[in-house]
Design a protein around this motif. Sequence first.
Motif, mmCIF file in Angstrom:
data_model
loop_
_atom_site.group_PDB
_atom_site.id
_atom_site.type_symbol
_atom_site.label_atom_id
_atom_site.label_comp_id
_atom_site.label_asym_id
_atom_site.label_seq_id
_atom_site.Cartn_x
_atom_site.Cartn_y
_atom_site.Cartn_z
ATOM 1 N N ALA A 253 63.984 33.971 48.376
ATOM 2 C CA ALA A 253 63.905 33.547 46.971
ATOM 3 C C ALA A 253 62.742 32.576 46.778
ATOM 4 N N GLN A 254 62.604 31.641 47.701
ATOM 5 C CA GLN A 254 61.519 30.649 47.567
ATOM 6 C C GLN A 254 60.143 31.291 47.731
ATOM 7 N N LEU A 255 60.039 32.197 48.687
ATOM 8 C CA LEU A 255 58.743 32.843 48.901
ATOM 9 C C LEU A 255 58.373 33.699 47.681
ATOM 10 N N THR A 256 59.371 34.358 47.105
ATOM 11 C CA THR A 256 59.133 35.149 45.891
ATOM 12 C C THR A 256 58.599 34.250 44.777
ATOM 13 N N ASP A 257 59.224 33.084 44.619
ATOM 14 C CA ASP A 257 58.769 32.153 43.579
ATOM 15 C C ASP A 257 57.325 31.712 43.817
ATOM 16 N N GLU A 258 57.008 31.417 45.066
ATOM 17 C CA GLU A 258 55.640 30.975 45.383
ATOM 18 C C GLU A 258 54.623 32.070 45.073
ATOM 19 N N VAL A 259 54.967 33.297 45.449
ATOM 20 C CA VAL A 259 54.026 34.398 45.249
ATOM 21 C C VAL A 259 53.861 34.700 43.755
ATOM 22 N N LYS A 260 54.938 34.574 42.995
ATOM 23 C CA LYS A 260 54.816 34.779 41.544
ATOM 24 C C LYS A 260 53.830 33.771 40.955
ATOM 25 N N LYS A 261 53.976 32.519 41.355
ATOM 26 C CA LYS A 261 53.059 31.496 40.830
ATOM 27 C C LYS A 261 51.623 31.758 41.284
ATOM 28 N N ALA A 262 51.491 32.127 42.556
ATOM 29 C CA ALA A 262 50.143 32.394 43.070
ATOM 30 C C ALA A 262 49.506 33.596 42.361
ATOM 31 N N ALA A 263 50.323 34.587 42.020
ATOM 32 C CA ALA A 263 49.800 35.752 41.288
ATOM 33 C C ALA A 263 49.326 35.307 39.908
ATOM 34 N N ASN A 264 50.102 34.464 39.250
ATOM 35 C CA ASN A 264 49.678 33.942 37.947
ATOM 36 C C ASN A 264 48.399 33.112 38.071
#
Length: 653
Positions: free
Chosen positions: A117-128
Amino acid sequence: MTDTAGRNAVEHDHEQSTFPPPADFAAAANVQAEEYERAREDRLGFWAEKARTLLDWDTPFTQTLDWTNPPFARWFADGRLNVAHNCLDRHVAAGNGERVALHFEGEPGDTRTFTYAQLTDEVKKAANMLASLGVRKGDRVAIYLPMIPEAAISMLACARLGAAHSVVFGGFSSDALKSRIMDAEARVVITADGGFRRGKPSSLKPAVDEAVAGGDTPVEHVVVVERTGQEVDWTEGRDKKWSELLAAAPAEHEAEAFEAENPLFILYTSGTTGKPKGILHTSGGYLTQATYSMFASFDLKPETDVFWCTADVGWVTGHSYVVYGPLSAGATQVMYEGTPDTPDKGRWWSVIEKYGVTTLYCAPTAIRTCMKWGEDIPAQYDLSSLRLLGSVGEPINPEAWLWYHRVIGGGRCPIVDTWWQTETGAHMIAPMPGVVATKPGSSQRAIPGVEVKVVDDEGADIAGTDPGLLVITEPWPAMLRGVYGDPQRFKDTYWSRFENTYFAGDGARYDEDGDIWFLGRVDDVMNVSGHRLSTAEIESSLVAHDAVAEAAVVGAADETSGQAVIAFVILRQGVEAREGISEELRAHVGADIGPIAKPKRVHVVDELPKTRSGKIMRRLLKDVAENRTVGDASTLADSSVMDVISQQVESTS
Ligand code: WTA
């Protein structure tokens, strides 16, 4: 019974030994014997089923393989998926958000843990964050980072946007970085101030500054992760802090599905000559095979295993077995930043003990280094969590295999020797650990769904156990789709030697059981008096001698025999370079393989020239052996090594 070098009797008697999987391992293994048959009967059906069951498709594919325009393959081409969604979101959606995805261990001892869950959140932010810099589907982003979580996060953020990344190993120079940036036309570079190596911060940002300084690159943005806190030069407008951009990035990001053949990454491999080739990989086929091999070769049990691949993300092994394979398979894994001997030679084993690593995947050169350091070091740690060991990157000599098996694996862990290449994307030849009785030194047979052969120079099947060339006779899902920007080079390098057959550049032979043994690159196969000899085979023999820790063999031009075998050896710790040792080693090889394999000269040296990825650069040793000025040594981990070797050779010749 162990001898003075600490090895037991079986290690001297490896020719006969095979190691069947332990019964409980075999019974619970993901891949059973039928899988080979199933794949052979209907290869495309097999891969279609793997693609459907192992991945989440936004639009299901209807065609498995389009091979109407060889060598340009298209797999699952009318399907659509998002690679990052497959590595992240889908695991969260399946209720595994709390599972640890990444245990990061920094070299100084700092740690960070990311759940899915945390890695998903980080990658979403990095994609943005990348989207805010203008990164879109079809763009290329260069990544020049140490082994820190941001490397995986950056790669996945690119994948999420449908942009291709080009990861450049942090040990490469600014020139190498620049040529890769130019070739791929990257508009964004993600880097760090530096990373930790051998107890010290080592800088990265200055190399990026140098690479883009002339203003002649397409780079518009340089994103800088703060890892070491080193002072760095700053170019306003161009340079941006990762932490600030990420903090400003929206948390939500919907992953869009892209076609299966959308480029995922370019990875440059240094050919022996010419400029590096940008190996191009795409999405659906690559991810299918990377994921499958996690379950097949490594028998991954995502709920209970802790996987650790020691490779750097700068190499293909780090792409497929640190990022895409493990995460797509939902594994828990360890990522370690530094070197195996910092702060001491027990670091790897302490990492295994600390995280309860079940599956270790590393290179034979690392194993031989640990052998040299002595088995009393791993003996100080609890390695009982291990249940499977992997090897990659070069032929593993039986001596190292047996040591790995006994000392690290406690005699209970199957060793999976995986043969593959940057070009193949994922494992191609490896014994399925629950099915095949393993054999020290042999990768044995193709994984289910892959078809390989050993052929002679004309492409005819090899009879018996003669050495030949390894070819791949059918397209495979993770195959390279080309050399970036150079379709002709793609055809010439891999597909021109034999028709519609992939030429790997490796020498290989079958043994009496039909198992495959690798003999090194074909350019490393020597021809002595009309007999073909393998550098790897002679090195393996030398390393099997009690006194020898590491060996490198080259074929040097010789007036009478065409080529002569010249060996360079490092002695084991505690062994003196005694009088007559060279003669003793020559006799040993002569007795072990046959008089023809006897090295003409054996030089005892303190170091061998290795690239940063640990490959021995025989080309340079060949220069020494042939009394030439030593050629370009700039890709060596330590370029002063060649001077030391030349002096040592001179003083003993
Ligand atoms: C060699 C690394 C023998 C081989 C994944 C190949 C191996 C080259 C093995 C690719 C192995 C890799 N046994 N040789 N198990 N694995 N090789 O592109 O010569 O860095 O062609 O990919 O490494 O190196 P690359």
